[in-house]
Design a protein around this motif. Structure first.
Motif, PDB file in Angstrom:
ATOM      1  N   UNK A 119       0.850  -1.188   0.000  1.00 21.85           N
ATOM      2  CA  UNK A 119       0.000   0.000   0.000  1.00 21.85           C
ATOM      3  C   UNK A 119       0.888   1.242   0.000  1.00 21.85           C
ATOM      4  N   UNK A 120       0.393   2.320  -0.608  1.00 22.48           N
ATOM      5  CA  UNK A 120       1.109   3.589  -0.560  1.00 22.48           C
ATOM      6  C   UNK A 120       0.109   4.742  -0.565  1.00 22.48           C
ATOM      7  N   UNK A 121       0.572   5.907  -0.137  1.00 21.48           N
ATOM      8  CA  UNK A 121      -0.255   7.108  -0.131  1.00 21.48           C
ATOM      9  C   UNK A 121       0.588   8.266  -0.668  1.00 21.48           C
ATOM     10  N   UNK A 122      -0.074   9.308  -1.208  1.00 24.86           N
ATOM     11  CA  UNK A 122       0.682  10.424  -1.799  1.00 24.86           C
ATOM     12  C   UNK A 122       1.349  11.336  -0.780  1.00 24.86           C
ATOM     13  N   UNK A 123       0.990  11.198   0.492  1.00 22.69           N
ATOM     14  CA  UNK A 123       1.617  11.987   1.553  1.00 22.69           C
ATOM     15  C   UNK A 123       1.467  11.250   2.876  1.00 22.69           C
ATOM     16  N   UNK A 124       2.374  11.527   3.809  1.00 28.17           N
ATOM     17  CA  UNK A 124       2.310  10.872   5.109  1.00 28.17           C
ATOM     18  C   UNK A 124       0.964  11.153   5.759  1.00 28.17           C
ATOM     19  N   UNK A 125       0.375  10.107   6.336  1.00 25.99           N
ATOM     20  CA  UNK A 125      -0.933  10.248   6.964  1.00 25.99           C
ATOM     21  C   UNK A 125      -0.825  10.941   8.308  1.00 25.99           C
TER      22      UNK A 125
END
Length: 531
Positions: A119-125
């Motif tokens: 999994x990845x996200x465009x910015x730190x959660x």
């Protein structure tokens, strides 16, 4: 001379009788047991309307039968009526999208079993952005990810680099305790992959807004579902849960827009024919399990309606049609029909594809196959909009059934055509309400369709997203929203779901016979409830 009151009552009864004469449940022969069961169900419905729906529920401001499903679900599951309907043999599920059939929590659990899933996200959660950030899932080849620091930081650590892949398990285990830890991770994912009441009835309370949320779910869930090891388990869970809910036959719309699925090696290299092989293997394994339990009569089987999206070009349509024909020739027992799906208010209308679909019909004749069109049309509140006008094209193109047909009631000649040609409408009550075509079930046009004698099958559409897995919830909403509708009505709806399926004559007869045997056992059980 004014009529006497007795004569007036006779005229009134005759008018009501004529008004309902086109309904599927009109003038049907019902056994004494069925009539008794129907009376019991009606009595329970009346009692619960007062005792349960008329009671105060602190968390729900104005409860009523057939209310907004996502809000009322917690009440529905506590009712005796729901318990009864959960045991009802429901016949066929004719309108359901395969990539939205398993609830989000279960899907996440299946994905967590696979080490390859990342999994990845465009910015730190963070607490400030977690409500708006969408994740991306992907199964990666072994050894592809080498950044061990990403494992340590997870998605919430200060050192997380945007768009860095993290193993799914590691992302869950390292989720910031201030965001709920592993349980917070689960809530975050489930929230992205489903629609909750605050969205459907608050922040996204228009058709266009809720479709934005709805579309985002498929953008995210595809990375989980279209990974072969998950796909197999996902199919099994869908078919198993359907059988447990009393569904004996399924025609599921499978999205073939992507040419390849991700295989066990983490590479996108699994072609469509392999998808069908897995589908067949899974359903055959389930049939064998049921046979070992002496329950083989509960599941006839499942087939696929080949589906792609309404933003493809007309040239691309030809490719998908040829692909469908090729699959039909190799898997004649699995391919049930062809459809184009997507938000009708936004995407291309059927008229743009009419020439290609007519060409598809000619190509079938040349190749010696039969693939009926089973088209989405009229899933709109519009009147004269291109989405509404899709109904004309669906009928003229010879669609064997119509998906949704919500705006059909605005077109008397089209309703007449559906009745005379036997074009069944796949009505998806909860989906129509959650996606804001209607505010609640009592306002749904279903009774108009039924009173005009149009064949109907109740369907769930996207139960993994809406939380209406199976058909019991949709049947419940239909039953409590009409004083005319009773258990006898549901009998005819279940029968028609099989009658208007794409099963061949012999298989259809056997399916109806099997369903009838289960129905008789069911109504005997209901009739004994008063003892």
């Amino acid at each position: 001379m004014f009529p006497t009151y007795e004569h007036y009552k006779q005229e009134r009864a005759a008018l009501i009788d004529r008004d309902r004469s086109l309904r599927a449940d009109y003038a049907q022969v019902f056994s004494e047991t069925e009539l008794k069961a129907d009376r019991i169900v009606r009595s329970i419905r009346t009692a619960e309307a007062a005792s349960i729906w008329g009671a105060k529920h602190p968390e729900i401001a104005h409860p009523f039968p057939g209310m907004e499903f996502l809000t009322g679900r917690s009440i529905i599951v506590k009712t005796k009526l729901f318990e009864i309907l959960s045991k009802m043999p429901k016949g066929a599920l004719l309108h359901v999208h395969l990539d939205a059939t398993v609830n989000a929590k279960t899907l996440l659990g299946l994905a967590l079993e696979e080490p390859a899933m990342h999994v990845r996200v465009p910015q730190r959660l963070t607490r400030d952005n977690i409500a708006s950030v969408l994740m991306e899932f992907k199964a990666l080849p072994r050894g592809m990810v080498t950044d061990s620091e990403s494992y340590m930081y997870g998605l919430t650590g200060a050192g997380y680099a945007p768009n860095t892949w993290v193993p799914l398990r590691a992302a869950r285990e390292t989720f910031d305790v201030n965001l709920g830890g592993p349980e917070g991770f689960d809530l975050w994912v489930v929230g992205v992959l489903s629609i909750d009441p605050s969205e459907a009835y608050g922040t996204h309370n228009t058709v266009d807004k809720i479709w934005e949320k709805f579309a985002s779910i498929f953008q995210v869930s595809g990375g989980l579902i279209y990974f072969a090891p998950v796909w197999r388990k996902y199919l099994y869970e869908f078919l198993r849960s359907s059988v447990e809910d009393g569904i004996s036959y399924i025609e599921a719309r499978a999205m073939f827009f992507m040419e390849y699925m991700v295989g066990e090696d983490g590479m996108q290299n699994v072609p469509h024919r392999e998808w069908l092989l897995m589908f067949d293997e899974v359903q055959n394994a389930l049939k064998e399990e049921l046979k070992q339990q002496a329950r083989e009569s509960e599941f006839i089987g499942a087939r696929i309606i080949y589906t792609t999206l309404r933003f493809i070009t007309t040239e691309e349509l030809d490719w998908y049609c040829e692909d469908c024909i090729s699959l039909k020739k190799e898997f004649p027992h699995l391919i049930a029909g062809f459809d184009l799906a997507g938000p009708e208010n936004i995407l291309l209308p059927l008229i743009d594809y009419a020439e290609g679909l007519l060409r598809f019909r000619e190509r079938q004749r040349e190749e010696g196959v039969d693939i009926p069109l089973i088209l989405h049309a009229g899933e709109t509140c519009g009147d004269g909009t291109h989405a509404d006008m899709n109904l004309y094209d669906a009928v003229l193109l010879g669609s064997q059934r119509i998906g949704h047909g919500f705006s059909l009631v605005k077109h008397p000649k089209l309703m007449e055509a559906c009745r005379e040609k036997g074009i069944l409408i796949e009505v998806c009550p909860i989906s129509n309400e959650v996606l804001r075509l209607t505010s609640a079930m009592p306002m749904h046009p279903l009774p108009i369709l039924m009173n005009n004698g149009i064949p109907i099958a109740i369907s769930s559409d996207d139960p993994g997203v809406f939380g209406n897995v199976g058909l019991t919830f949709d049947m419940y909403q239909v039953l409590v929203s009409s004083e005319v509708t009773g258990l006898a009505t549901l009998r005819e709806l279940a029968r028609d779901s099989l009658k208007y399926s794409t099963l061949g004559p012999k298989d259809k007869e056997e399916a109806l016979d099997s369903w009838q045997r289960h129905w008789e056992i069911f109504v005997e059980w209901v009739a004994d409830l008063s003892s």
